[in-house]
Design a protein around this motif. Structure first.
Motif, PDB file in Angstrom:
ATOM      1  N   ILE A 109       0.845  -1.201   0.000  1.00  0.00           N
ATOM      2  CA  ILE A 109       0.000   0.000   0.000  1.00  0.00           C
ATOM      3  C   ILE A 109       0.873   1.241   0.000  1.00  0.00           C
ATOM      4  CG2 ILE A 109      -1.681   1.345   1.318  1.00  0.00           C
ATOM      5  CD1 ILE A 109      -2.745  -1.406   2.362  1.00  0.00           C
ATOM      6  N   ARG A 110       1.890   1.255   0.861  1.00  0.00           N
ATOM      7  CA  ARG A 110       2.812   2.406   0.909  1.00  0.00           C
ATOM      8  C   ARG A 110       3.461   2.658  -0.448  1.00  0.00           C
ATOM      9  NH1 ARG A 110       3.677   4.574   5.681  1.00  0.00           N
ATOM     10  NH2 ARG A 110       3.411   3.291   7.511  1.00  0.00           N
ATOM     11  N   ALA A 111       3.874   1.591  -1.112  1.00  0.00           N
ATOM     12  CA  ALA A 111       4.532   1.733  -2.413  1.00  0.00           C
ATOM     13  C   ALA A 111       3.583   2.335  -3.447  1.00  0.00           C
ATOM     14  CB  ALA A 111       5.049   0.377  -2.889  1.00  0.00           C
ATOM     15  N   ILE A 112       2.335   1.903  -3.434  1.00  0.00           N
ATOM     16  CA  ILE A 112       1.344   2.437  -4.379  1.00  0.00           C
ATOM     17  C   ILE A 112       1.090   3.916  -4.114  1.00  0.00           C
ATOM     18  CG2 ILE A 112      -1.115   2.359  -4.996  1.00  0.00           C
ATOM     19  CD1 ILE A 112      -0.864  -0.752  -4.615  1.00  0.00           C
ATOM     20  N   ILE A 113       0.889   4.252  -2.865  1.00  0.00           N
ATOM     21  CA  ILE A 113       0.616   5.655  -2.511  1.00  0.00           C
ATOM     22  C   ILE A 113       1.853   6.515  -2.768  1.00  0.00           C
ATOM     23  CG2 ILE A 113      -0.021   7.236  -0.645  1.00  0.00           C
ATOM     24  CD1 ILE A 113      -2.348   5.433  -1.625  1.00  0.00           C
TER      25      ILE A 113
ATOM     26  N   PRO B 267      -4.104  12.230   2.241  1.00  0.00           N
ATOM     27  CA  PRO B 267      -3.730  12.356   0.830  1.00  0.00           C
ATOM     28  C   PRO B 267      -3.283  13.778   0.483  1.00  0.00           C
ATOM     29  CG  PRO B 267      -5.693  11.003   1.020  1.00  0.00           C
ATOM     30  CD  PRO B 267      -5.407  11.568   2.388  1.00  0.00           C
ATOM     31  N   GLU B 268      -3.953  14.765   1.046  1.00  0.00           N
ATOM     32  CA  GLU B 268      -3.584  16.155   0.797  1.00  0.00           C
ATOM     33  C   GLU B 268      -2.179  16.462   1.313  1.00  0.00           C
ATOM     34  OE1 GLU B 268      -6.506  15.373   2.572  1.00  0.00           O
ATOM     35  OE2 GLU B 268      -7.777  15.446   0.802  1.00  0.00           O
ATOM     36  N   ASP B 269      -1.850  15.933   2.503  1.00  0.00           N
ATOM     37  CA  ASP B 269      -0.501  16.130   3.059  1.00  0.00           C
ATOM     38  C   ASP B 269       0.562  15.604   2.108  1.00  0.00           C
ATOM     39  OD1 ASP B 269      -1.629  17.118   5.426  1.00  0.00           O
ATOM     40  OD2 ASP B 269      -1.401  15.212   6.503  1.00  0.00           O
ATOM     41  N   LEU B 270       0.228  14.550   1.383  1.00  0.00           N
ATOM     42  CA  LEU B 270       1.176  13.902   0.483  1.00  0.00           C
ATOM     43  C   LEU B 270       1.172  14.527  -0.915  1.00  0.00           C
ATOM     44  CD1 LEU B 270       0.396  10.232   1.528  1.00  0.00           C
ATOM     45  CD2 LEU B 270       2.336  11.644   2.264  1.00  0.00           C
ATOM     46  N   GLY B 271       0.325  15.532  -1.107  1.00  0.00           N
ATOM     47  CA  GLY B 271       0.258  16.200  -2.397  1.00  0.00           C
ATOM     48  C   GLY B 271      -0.572  15.450  -3.426  1.00  0.00           C
ATOM     49  N   ILE B 272      -1.454  14.575  -2.952  1.00  0.00           N
ATOM     50  CA  ILE B 272      -2.298  13.800  -3.858  1.00  0.00           C
ATOM     51  C   ILE B 272      -3.620  14.544  -4.039  1.00  0.00           C
ATOM     52  CG2 ILE B 272      -3.505  11.615  -4.214  1.00  0.00           C
ATOM     53  CD1 ILE B 272      -1.308  10.277  -2.548  1.00  0.00           C
ATOM     54  N   ASP B 273      -3.897  14.957  -5.264  1.00  0.00           N
ATOM     55  CA  ASP B 273      -5.151  15.650  -5.551  1.00  0.00           C
ATOM     56  C   ASP B 273      -6.258  14.637  -5.811  1.00  0.00           C
ATOM     57  OD1 ASP B 273      -4.687  14.688  -8.123  1.00  0.00           O
ATOM     58  OD2 ASP B 273      -4.219  16.652  -8.971  1.00  0.00           O
TER      59      ASP B 273
END
Length: 88
Positions: free
Chosen positions: A9-13, A30-36
């Motif tokens: 899961i970590r690798a995918i994200i 997700p927002e913290d990680l820059g994922i829109d």
């Protein structure tokens, strides 16, 4: 949760966030990680494909879904639950 599932899961994200897996914190949203929103949809599709599961269409509404995408820890628990249900 098995370390193998968690690391997958970590690798995918991480791939979606263009980060290294060790940079993904359990409390990160997700927002913290820059994922829109588009990146989140792509991540969900990747998780479904990787684990051969179906994530509910309303996962972005935790109050209406058993699949909570609020942060990495809740995503991991939800994926683990779906994988366990599939195996049962």
């Amino acid at each position: 949760m098995t370390d193998t599932i968690k690391s997958r899961i970590r690798a995918i994200i991480a791939e979606q966030a263009m980060l290294e897996p060790h940079q993904i914190d359990d409390d990160a949203t997700p927002e913290d990680l820059g994922i829109d929103s588009l990146g989140l949809v792509e991540s969900i599709f990747a998780l479904e494909e990787e684990f051969d599961i179906t994530i509910p269409f309303n996962a972005n509404e935790p109050e209406n879904s058993d699949f909570d995408i609020s942060n990495m820890a809740t995503i991991m628990r939800a994926v683990e639950r779906l994988v366990a249900q599939k195996a049962a």
